[in-house]
Design an enzyme around this catalytic site. Structure first.
Site, PDB file in Angstrom:
ATOM      1  N   GLY A  35       0.830  -1.202   0.000  1.00 24.52           N
ATOM      2  CA  GLY A  35       0.000   0.000   0.000  1.00 24.52           C
ATOM      3  C   GLY A  35       0.859   1.244   0.000  1.00 24.52           C
ATOM      4  N   SER A  36       0.306   2.306   0.562  1.00 25.39           N
ATOM      5  CA  SER A  36       0.976   3.613   0.502  1.00 25.39           C
ATOM      6  C   SER A  36       2.131   3.687   1.499  1.00 25.39           C
ATOM      7  CB  SER A  36      -0.045   4.700   0.817  1.00 25.39           C
ATOM      8  OG  SER A  36      -0.583   4.471   2.109  1.00 25.39           O
ATOM      9  N   GLY A  72       2.297   2.294   5.296  1.00 27.01           N
ATOM     10  CA  GLY A  72       3.414   1.360   5.518  1.00 27.01           C
ATOM     11  C   GLY A  72       4.242   1.761   6.729  1.00 27.01           C
ATOM     12  N   GLU A 132       5.599  -3.520   0.829  1.00 23.99           N
ATOM     13  CA  GLU A 132       5.695  -3.204  -0.610  1.00 23.99           C
ATOM     14  C   GLU A 132       4.945  -1.893  -0.788  1.00 23.99           C
ATOM     15  OE1 GLU A 132       7.494  -4.747  -2.686  1.00 23.99           O
ATOM     16  OE2 GLU A 132       7.858  -6.673  -1.711  1.00 23.99           O
ATOM     17  N   CYS A 142       2.131   0.379  -8.958  1.00 24.06           N
ATOM     18  CA  CYS A 142       3.274   0.892  -8.196  1.00 24.06           C
ATOM     19  C   CYS A 142       4.517   0.942  -9.064  1.00 24.06           C
ATOM     20  CB  CYS A 142       3.503   0.015  -6.973  1.00 24.06           C
ATOM     21  SG  CYS A 142       3.684  -1.725  -7.379  1.00 24.06           S
TER      22      CYS A 142
END
Ligand code: NAD
Length: 458
Positions: free
Chosen positions: A206-207, A211, A228, A262
């Site tokens: 995620g963001s 994170g 990630e 991403c």
């Protein structure tokens, strides 16, 4: 236990409610954590059962691939062909992981102590998923955690729970009870999973901001983390690149999944000698892409997944234009229903603009001019992100030289956004910690275990 509460899920192509999803309560989370903890005892000891269960799960998903793809398009917005590819890709990931074996190394076999180095599961893994690839990311995390002998509590994004919950229902006949638990809910559920005492590892995609919260929650209890996170991937186009070919490839990549990837091209550095021709080609290609409902024939790009993301993209483009950028293609959202925004090429972008420094995560490609290659490499690397990058051109030596100097977890030559099964996917700096992909993902969710045996020769 059925949920007492639910929340609405929207179809991004119409902006109307698609369905509702259960809102997981604290009691249901406790129950899932307890179930996962108990299921670990036998699951963690039988690697061949894990392999065959993962294969059974992949087969069950494949039998319902059409249903899953339709659900994915309805809730995420991507064209049906892309949804089918994501479902097939996620199933393939499970099968690839089922073919792996946990490594066992034997050291000093002739010495007084024989040392066997294997892997042991962390325990309960909390898996937290974003909305851009709800299915394939969930399968990647599930496959790695389960093959490693862990049990899993998994939460999809609140924006895209449907496909994942369907997969969860299909897992019941294929996986032993309790090893994979699927819960839907908002960000606070993810936070509760990350700090839950039963959780021994968190695998999060995620963001960056979320994170960092996950890393903080995990730190108190020294839980393992795989993060990630975002990317703001640069691509450099060399003066010897062929503009029409490169533009066609770049448009296909940058606008796939409506730019919500991403690991796609998000900043394009183009040598001054071909800059204008490339911008012209990019604009031509971008304008020719067919945008619409993911279920309509021939559609190449669907809507942005949610309203907040659409507003963010609009604001970034308006701000860039106010700061001197020029729209070469797209740049205006339609009036109709749904969260549509056209494929957009922004020329005369400069390094300080937010559309360049931040991950825009939408169908907008800013183009920046460079004169000196060393300067372009420096500018490409000048980012807190380090997920993927690419270089485009003809001369193999220059391509290789630039690739060696690009600072990212994945570097590409004349391509971008490719993931080869088995290769580690991991970002540098703010793009993440740990890896996913093949054995690398399994290693990240297991700990080393050393077994020493005195070598008593007769
Ligand atoms: P997000 O961070 O808002 O949400 C991701 C997930 O985390 C959701 O399930 C959400 O409910 C949950 N969450 C939010 N706050 C949390 C918290 N404090 N603790 C625990 N869980 C929390 O991200 P998003 O908007 O869904 O996804 C877009 C982002 O994901 C982009 O930045 C994109 O680059 C990134 N992404 C990265 C990869 C990768 O592999 N590096 C892949 C896909 C997406």
């Amino acid at each position: 236990m059925p949920s007492e509460e639910s929340y609405p899920v929207f179809n991004p192509a119409t902006g109307t409610q698609l369905t509702t999803a259960p809102l997981c309560s604290q009691r249901q989370l406790e129950e899932a954590m307890q179930t996962a903890s108990q299921a670990g005892a036998t699951w963690s000891r039988n690697e061949s059962l894990r392999r065959s269960a993962l294969r059974d799960f992949a087969d069950a998903l494949e039998r319902e691939a059409d249903l899953l793809a339709a659900a994915l398009t309805a809730e995420q917005g991507k064209p049906l062909g892309e949804a089918r590819a994501e479902i097939a890709g996620g199933i393939e990931i499970l099968r690839t992981q089922a073919d792996l074996s946990l490594p066992v190394d034997v050291l000093a076999a002739d010495g007084p102590i024989i040392s066997q180095v294997g892997r042991q599961p962390c325990g309960v893994v909390a898996a937290i998923i974003p909305w851009n690839f709800p299915f394939s990311i969930a399968m990647s995390k599930l496959g790695a955690a389960l093959l490693g002998g862990n049990t899993v509590v998994l939460k999809p994004s609140p924006f895209t729970p449907v496909t994942t919950l369907l997969a969860g229902a299909l897992s019941r006949a294929a996986l032993p009870a309790g090893v994979a638990n699927f819960l839907s809910g908002g960000d606070e559920l993810g936070a509760a999973m990350a700090r839950h005492p039963a959780t021994r590892a968190v695998t999060f995609t995620g963001s960056v901001s979320a994170g960092k919260e996950v890393a903080k929650a995990a730190a108190d209890d020294l839980k393992r983390v795989v993060l990630e996170l975002g990317g703001n991937d640069a691509a450099i186009v060399l003066p010897d690149a062929e503009p029409a070919t490169v533009a066609a490839d770049l448009c296909a990549i940058a606008f796939r999944n409506c730019g919500q990837i991403c690991a796609t091209v998000k900043r394009l550095y183009v040598h001054a000698s071909i800059h204008d021709r490339l911008v012209e080609e990019l604009a031509r290609q971008a304008t020719s892409l067919k945008v619409g409902h993911g279920t309509d024939d021939g559609v190449q790009m669907g809507p942005i997944q949610n309203q907040a993301q659409l507003q963010r993209i609009k604001a970034l483009v308006v701000e860039a234009v106010a700061d001197g950028a020029v729209i070469a293609a797209g740049g205006r959202a339609g009036d109709g229903p749904g969260y549509f925004y056209p494929p957009t090429v922004i020329a005369q972008a400069t390094d300080g603009m937010r559309i360049v420094t931040e991950e825009q995560f939408g169908p907008v490609l800013p183009v920046l001019r460079y004169e000196d290659l060393d300067d372009a490499v420096r500018r490409a690397n000048n980012s807190p992100f380090g997920l993927t990058s690419s270089v485009w051109g003809t001369d193999p030596r220059t391509l290789r030289d630039v690739a060696e100097r690009l600072d990212a977890g994945v570097v590409n030559i004349n391509t971008h956004d490719v993931q080869i099964p088995g290769a580690p996917f991991s970002g540098r700096r703010w793009s993440g910690i740990g890896a996913e992909g093949g054995i690398h993902g399994v290693l990240a969710l297991t700990d080393a275990r050393v077994l020493n045996t005195a070598n008593r020769r007769p």
